[in-house]
Enzyme design. Structure first.
Site, short mmCIF file in Angstrom:
data_model
loop_
_atom_site.label_atom_id
_atom_site.label_comp_id
_atom_site.label_asym_id
_atom_site.label_seq_id
_atom_site.Cartn_x
_atom_site.Cartn_y
_atom_site.Cartn_z
N HIS A 144 -35.52 78.46 7.19
CA HIS A 144 -35.26 77.74 8.44
C HIS A 144 -36.56 77.41 9.15
O HIS A 144 -36.78 76.27 9.60
CB HIS A 144 -34.35 78.60 9.34
CG HIS A 144 -34.14 78.05 10.70
ND1 HIS A 144 -33.01 77.34 11.06
CD2 HIS A 144 -34.90 78.14 11.84
CE1 HIS A 144 -33.10 76.99 12.34
NE2 HIS A 144 -34.23 77.47 12.83
N GLU A 145 -37.46 78.38 9.24
CA GLU A 145 -38.73 78.17 9.93
C GLU A 145 -39.63 77.22 9.15
O GLU A 145 -40.31 76.36 9.74
CB GLU A 145 -39.43 79.51 10.17
CG GLU A 145 -38.64 80.50 11.01
CD GLU A 145 -38.22 79.94 12.36
OE1 GLU A 145 -38.91 79.02 12.87
OE2 GLU A 145 -37.20 80.39 12.90
#
Length: 299
Positions: A144-145
């Site tokens: 996600h990051e």
């Protein structure tokens, strides 16, 4: 990076042209002298974009300093080695330069990404995340990051904030001059004392609306980063990670300037939802589950 720089310049010029047209129309229609249009535009551009650009350029330094995040220069144990190897693999798959990987001491389950560009970034996870999540869930959070970085979200948010700041600065002063001119009857002379009070109030009002717009964009980018995380790590892992976050709604200890880049945001209800940087976790989970395989593969 060149495309994003070109987009930034083009958007900035478009804003300046539009503001110039708005000022000219108001001068012609209302007969209100707004002062030196060029000076106002330069003032708005410098102060509107200046703060957001400076924040972007020093974002990694500020994140490390404010959270105490320690960059993993040389893995000291198996967990750190796994973190670095996972981020490296995901960065290669996403087509970006390897971000710095860091750990910061905090009890909640959280992580964030920041940095001035896709190829100059930082991905950090909390010690609470490492304790509470299994490898599959942590892999999805990292994905996600990394997706935030690959999507250029830090640059995009700085651009959006700069545009909004510019509009707030100019519109508050334009509308303030119009209102002050009608109240005082002085449409040709300099601004009266009431003008500064009006502008102060309008700065706050327009600033609130600008924050709502910025947070709407922020919520959109979270959905996109979830989809990117699903593409890099697998949809079920991403769903499991969000479910874990939903079960552990700890209060974030991230500083305000970084909180919008964490994986989980504060819960709000009613009108306060308009100022949330993150969508509710339940909505993010439902969106991921409803996402067609063809859409997920295209992210």
């Amino acid at each position: 990076m060149f495309k994003r720089a070109a987009l930034f310049i083009a958007t900035n010029l478009a804003v300046m042209v539009l503001l110039g047209i708005v000022l000219s129309v108001l001068q012609g229609v209302f007969g209100v002298t707004l002062g030196d249009t060029g000076t106002l535009l330069v003032f708005a551009a410098v102060f509107g974009f200046g703060g957001s650009l400076i924040s972007l350029l020093i974002s990694k330094w500020m994140a490390k300093r404010s959270t105490g995040a320690q960059v993993i220069e040389q893995p000291r144990n198996e967990a750190e080695r796994w973190l670095v190897d996972t981020v490296r693999r995901q960065a290669e798959n996403a087509g970006i330069k390897m971000p710095e990987v860091a750990i910061y001491d905090a009890p909640e389950i959280n992580a964030f990404a920041t940095g001035p560009s896709r190829n100059n970034s930082l991905v950090a996870v909390s010690t609470g995340l490492l304790r509470a999540m299994d490898r599959d869930e942590a892999e999805a959070v990292l994905a996600h990051e990394v997706s935030h970085v690959a999507n250029g979200d830090m640059v995009t948010m700085a651009l959006i904030q700069g545009v909004l700041n510019t509009f707030v600065i100019v519109l508050a002063r334009v509308v303030g001059r119009v209102i002050d001119g009608y109240i005082s009857g002085n449409r040709e002379g300099g601004p009266g004392f009431g003008y500064y009070i009006i502008v102060f109030v309008l700065d706050m009002v327009f600033g609130l609306f600008a924050s709502m717009i910025a947070m709407w964009f922020s919520r959109r980018r979270e959905f996109r980063a979830d989809a990117g995380g699903a593409s890099l790590a697998g949809r079920e892992k991403m769903v499991a990670a969000l479910q874990r976050l939903a079960q552990n709604r700890d209060q974030s200890t991230l500083p305000k300037q970084i909180a919008a880049f964490g994986i989980s945001g504060a819960v709000a209800h009613g009108m306060k939802r308009l100022l949330m940087s993150h969508p509710p976790l339940e909505e993010r989970i439902d969106t991921l589950r409803a996402m067609p395989d063809s859409v997920r593969a295209a992210v």
